[in-house]
Design a protein around this motif. Structure first.
Motif, PDB file in Angstrom:
ATOM      1  N   ALA A   1     -70.622  10.743  23.514  1.00  0.00           N
ATOM      2  CA  ALA A   1     -69.869   9.757  22.729  1.00  0.00           C
ATOM      3  C   ALA A   1     -69.680   8.450  23.493  1.00  0.00           C
ATOM      4  CB  ALA A   1     -68.519  10.335  22.322  1.00  0.00           C
ATOM      5  N   ALA A   2     -69.594   8.536  24.801  1.00  0.00           N
ATOM      6  CA  ALA A   2     -69.405   7.338  25.629  1.00  0.00           C
ATOM      7  C   ALA A   2     -70.724   6.661  25.990  1.00  0.00           C
ATOM      8  CB  ALA A   2     -68.650   7.716  26.898  1.00  0.00           C
ATOM      9  N   GLY A   3     -71.844   7.189  25.481  1.00  0.00           N
ATOM     10  CA  GLY A   3     -73.145   6.614  25.790  1.00  0.00           C
ATOM     11  C   GLY A   3     -73.608   6.935  27.202  1.00  0.00           C
ATOM     12  N   GLY A   4     -73.144   8.071  27.714  1.00  0.00           N
ATOM     13  CA  GLY A   4     -73.420   8.432  29.098  1.00  0.00           C
ATOM     14  C   GLY A   4     -74.785   9.028  29.381  1.00  0.00           C
ATOM     15  N   PHE A   5     -75.615   9.206  28.367  1.00  0.00           N
ATOM     16  CA  PHE A   5     -76.942   9.768  28.584  1.00  0.00           C
ATOM     17  C   PHE A   5     -77.989   8.671  28.384  1.00  0.00           C
ATOM     18  CE2 PHE A   5     -74.793  13.787  26.947  1.00  0.00           C
ATOM     19  CZ  PHE A   5     -74.596  14.304  28.222  1.00  0.00           C
ATOM     20  N   ALA A   6     -78.353   7.993  29.465  1.00  0.00           N
ATOM     21  CA  ALA A   6     -79.278   6.864  29.379  1.00  0.00           C
ATOM     22  C   ALA A   6     -80.743   7.280  29.502  1.00  0.00           C
ATOM     23  CB  ALA A   6     -78.949   5.836  30.462  1.00  0.00           C
ATOM     24  N   HIS A   7     -80.978   8.478  29.982  1.00  0.00           N
ATOM     25  CA  HIS A   7     -82.361   8.941  30.144  1.00  0.00           C
ATOM     26  C   HIS A   7     -83.034   9.000  28.770  1.00  0.00           C
ATOM     27  CE1 HIS A   7     -85.710  11.683  30.978  1.00  0.00           C
ATOM     28  NE2 HIS A   7     -85.573  11.338  32.249  1.00  0.00           N
ATOM     29  N   PRO A   8     -84.341   8.709  28.699  1.00  0.00           N
ATOM     30  CA  PRO A   8     -85.014   8.709  27.401  1.00  0.00           C
ATOM     31  C   PRO A   8     -85.150  10.088  26.746  1.00  0.00           C
ATOM     32  CG  PRO A   8     -86.591   8.212  29.153  1.00  0.00           C
ATOM     33  CD  PRO A   8     -85.221   8.231  29.770  1.00  0.00           C
ATOM     34  N   ARG A   9     -84.915  11.162  27.483  1.00  0.00           N
ATOM     35  CA  ARG A   9     -84.977  12.505  26.891  1.00  0.00           C
ATOM     36  C   ARG A   9     -84.031  12.565  25.695  1.00  0.00           C
ATOM     37  NH1 ARG A   9     -87.039  17.505  25.609  1.00  0.00           N
ATOM     38  NH2 ARG A   9     -85.643  19.214  26.123  1.00  0.00           N
ATOM     39  N   ASP A  10     -84.503  13.107  24.586  1.00  0.00           N
ATOM     40  CA  ASP A  10     -83.711  13.210  23.361  1.00  0.00           C
ATOM     41  C   ASP A  10     -82.442  14.030  23.609  1.00  0.00           C
ATOM     42  OD1 ASP A  10     -83.322  12.960  20.455  1.00  0.00           O
ATOM     43  OD2 ASP A  10     -83.730  15.114  20.441  1.00  0.00           O
ATOM     44  N   VAL A  11     -81.297  13.447  23.280  1.00  0.00           N
ATOM     45  CA  VAL A  11     -80.002  14.095  23.518  1.00  0.00           C
ATOM     46  C   VAL A  11     -79.880  15.393  22.731  1.00  0.00           C
ATOM     47  CG1 VAL A  11     -77.493  13.799  23.292  1.00  0.00           C
ATOM     48  CG2 VAL A  11     -78.901  11.903  24.096  1.00  0.00           C
ATOM     49  N   GLN A  12     -80.398  15.423  21.514  1.00  0.00           N
ATOM     50  CA  GLN A  12     -80.365  16.642  20.697  1.00  0.00           C
ATOM     51  C   GLN A  12     -81.154  17.761  21.372  1.00  0.00           C
ATOM     52  OE1 GLN A  12     -78.634  17.545  18.057  1.00  0.00           O
ATOM     53  NE2 GLN A  12     -79.665  19.528  17.860  1.00  0.00           N
ATOM     54  N   LYS A  13     -82.317  17.439  21.903  1.00  0.00           N
ATOM     55  CA  LYS A  13     -83.131  18.456  22.583  1.00  0.00           C
ATOM     56  C   LYS A  13     -82.398  19.002  23.806  1.00  0.00           C
ATOM     57  CE  LYS A  13     -86.825  18.373  20.025  1.00  0.00           C
ATOM     58  NZ  LYS A  13     -87.022  19.425  19.061  1.00  0.00           N
ATOM     59  N   SER A  14     -81.756  18.127  24.558  1.00  0.00           N
ATOM     60  CA  SER A  14     -80.984  18.589  25.718  1.00  0.00           C
ATOM     61  C   SER A  14     -79.841  19.491  25.282  1.00  0.00           C
ATOM     62  CB  SER A  14     -80.432  17.393  26.504  1.00  0.00           C
ATOM     63  OG  SER A  14     -81.469  16.652  27.094  1.00  0.00           O
ATOM     64  N   TRP A  15     -79.183  19.128  24.187  1.00  0.00           N
ATOM     65  CA  TRP A  15     -78.097  19.968  23.648  1.00  0.00           C
ATOM     66  C   TRP A  15     -78.632  21.360  23.303  1.00  0.00           C
ATOM     67  CZ3 TRP A  15     -72.987  20.321  23.102  1.00  0.00           C
ATOM     68  CH2 TRP A  15     -72.466  21.190  22.134  1.00  0.00           C
ATOM     69  N   GLU A  16     -79.732  21.404  22.581  1.00  0.00           N
ATOM     70  CA  GLU A  16     -80.317  22.686  22.172  1.00  0.00           C
ATOM     71  C   GLU A  16     -80.689  23.535  23.386  1.00  0.00           C
ATOM     72  OE1 GLU A  16     -83.548  21.466  19.636  1.00  0.00           O
ATOM     73  OE2 GLU A  16     -82.174  20.774  18.062  1.00  0.00           O
ATOM     74  N   ARG A  17     -81.293  22.926  24.397  1.00  0.00           N
ATOM     75  CA  ARG A  17     -81.661  23.661  25.614  1.00  0.00           C
ATOM     76  C   ARG A  17     -80.416  24.140  26.353  1.00  0.00           C
ATOM     77  NH1 ARG A  17     -85.368  26.349  26.318  1.00  0.00           N
ATOM     78  NH2 ARG A  17     -85.699  25.881  28.499  1.00  0.00           N
ATOM     79  N   GLY A  18     -79.397  23.311  26.379  1.00  0.00           N
ATOM     80  CA  GLY A  18     -78.152  23.707  27.035  1.00  0.00           C
ATOM     81  C   GLY A  18     -77.501  24.898  26.357  1.00  0.00           C
ATOM     82  N   VAL A  19     -77.464  24.881  25.028  1.00  0.00           N
ATOM     83  CA  VAL A  19     -76.878  26.012  24.288  1.00  0.00           C
ATOM     84  C   VAL A  19     -77.721  27.268  24.509  1.00  0.00           C
ATOM     85  CG1 VAL A  19     -76.273  26.897  21.993  1.00  0.00           C
ATOM     86  CG2 VAL A  19     -75.729  24.519  22.603  1.00  0.00           C
ATOM     87  N   GLU A  20     -79.023  27.114  24.524  1.00  0.00           N
ATOM     88  CA  GLU A  20     -79.900  28.257  24.797  1.00  0.00           C
ATOM     89  C   GLU A  20     -79.628  28.825  26.192  1.00  0.00           C
ATOM     90  OE1 GLU A  20     -82.427  31.141  23.663  1.00  0.00           O
ATOM     91  OE2 GLU A  20     -81.952  29.448  22.360  1.00  0.00           O
ATOM     92  N   ALA A  21     -79.422  27.955  27.161  1.00  0.00           N
ATOM     93  CA  ALA A  21     -79.105  28.399  28.522  1.00  0.00           C
ATOM     94  C   ALA A  21     -77.767  29.135  28.564  1.00  0.00           C
ATOM     95  CB  ALA A  21     -79.088  27.208  29.477  1.00  0.00           C
ATOM     96  N   LEU A  22     -76.798  28.665  27.778  1.00  0.00           N
ATOM     97  CA  LEU A  22     -75.511  29.360  27.710  1.00  0.00           C
ATOM     98  C   LEU A  22     -75.680  30.756  27.118  1.00  0.00           C
ATOM     99  CD1 LEU A  22     -73.224  26.404  26.583  1.00  0.00           C
ATOM    100  CD2 LEU A  22     -73.148  27.592  28.795  1.00  0.00           C
ATOM    101  N   HIS A  23     -76.530  30.864  26.112  1.00  0.00           N
ATOM    102  CA  HIS A  23     -76.811  32.183  25.514  1.00  0.00           C
ATOM    103  C   HIS A  23     -77.383  33.137  26.572  1.00  0.00           C
ATOM    104  CE1 HIS A  23     -78.472  35.352  23.043  1.00  0.00           C
ATOM    105  NE2 HIS A  23     -79.696  35.025  23.435  1.00  0.00           N
ATOM    106  N   VAL A  24     -78.351  32.658  27.345  1.00  0.00           N
ATOM    107  CA  VAL A  24     -78.953  33.484  28.395  1.00  0.00           C
ATOM    108  C   VAL A  24     -77.884  33.888  29.410  1.00  0.00           C
ATOM    109  CG1 VAL A  24     -80.607  33.481  30.310  1.00  0.00           C
ATOM    110  CG2 VAL A  24     -81.266  32.535  28.079  1.00  0.00           C
ATOM    111  N   LEU A  25     -77.041  32.951  29.793  1.00  0.00           N
ATOM    112  CA  LEU A  25     -75.964  33.252  30.734  1.00  0.00           C
ATOM    113  C   LEU A  25     -75.019  34.316  30.172  1.00  0.00           C
ATOM    114  CD1 LEU A  25     -74.180  32.732  33.253  1.00  0.00           C
ATOM    115  CD2 LEU A  25     -73.078  30.922  31.927  1.00  0.00           C
TER     116      LEU A  25
END
Length: 194
Positions: A158-182
């Motif tokens: 929300a604060a615009g803290g993700f400046a890297h060109p990687r799609d924020v939605q894709k990072s979110w999805e990968r993060g949630v998947e990693a939480l599932h594995v954990l």
């Protein structure tokens, strides 16, 4: 005499809307009174003070928040439930930034006593975790991990803290998947009973 159809409930809903417009921390009795075209004093027969108004907004929005999450999670389990929970959490927080900020605000036990929000929150959250087979204290630890992870990600986004060109939605999805594995491989409780 009730002015402009005012009630604690109507003021709470209007204050929640105002929170999304100006930020939760910027809600004032004066701003709310202007919204209804009345003097500040007219509101004090419905809410004691700004503190109570903010707590009412916090409780109201916590109910909206968990209801949105509960609707998304209904009928799902395991990974699917976690994804639905996470996506509904993020969608609400990004769509309603002021209301989401209110959900982080503490509420006095007296106000909580007449509400079912906490019970609904616990039931929905713990229900989502059921498929992972966690028991206390691991369950509480896992809830805290997810809440802090979601909150941190959403706050940065929300604060615009993700400046890297990687799609924020894709990072979110990968993060949630990693939480599932954990969660599936949650480490054994190492507490020694201290």
């Amino acid at each position: 005499m009730v002015r402009a159809g005012l009630s604690p409930e109507r003021l709470t809903v209007a204050a929640a809307e105002l929170a999304d417009e100006v930020g939760f921390e910027n809600i004032t009795v004066s701003a709310l009174a202007r919204r209804f075209g009345v003097k500040d004093a007219s509101l004090y027969s419905h809410v004691k003070n700004l503190r109570e108004l903010r707590q009412r907004v916090a409780l109201h929005t916590a109910g909206e928040f968990i209801d949105a999450i509960g609707a998304a999670v209904a009928g799902r389990a395991g990974r699917d439930a976690l994804i639905a929970f996470a996506d509904a959490y993020r969608a609400y927080a990004l769509a309603h930034p002021g209301r989401y900020a209110a959900t982080q605000h503490p509420v006095d036990p007296e106000l909580l006593a007449g509400s079912t929000v906490m019970a609904r929150t616990v039931d929905t959250t713990y229900g989502m975790f059921r498929a992972y087979g966690l028991a206390e204290p691991d369950l509480t630890d896992a809830v805290r991990l997810l809440r802090s992870t979601f909150h941190g990600y959403i706050s940065l986004e929300a604060a615009g803290g993700f400046a890297h060109p990687r799609d924020v939605q894709k990072s979110w999805e990968r993060g949630v998947e990693a939480l599932h594995v954990l969660l599936e491989r949650w480490p054994a409780n190492g507490e020694s009973g201290d």
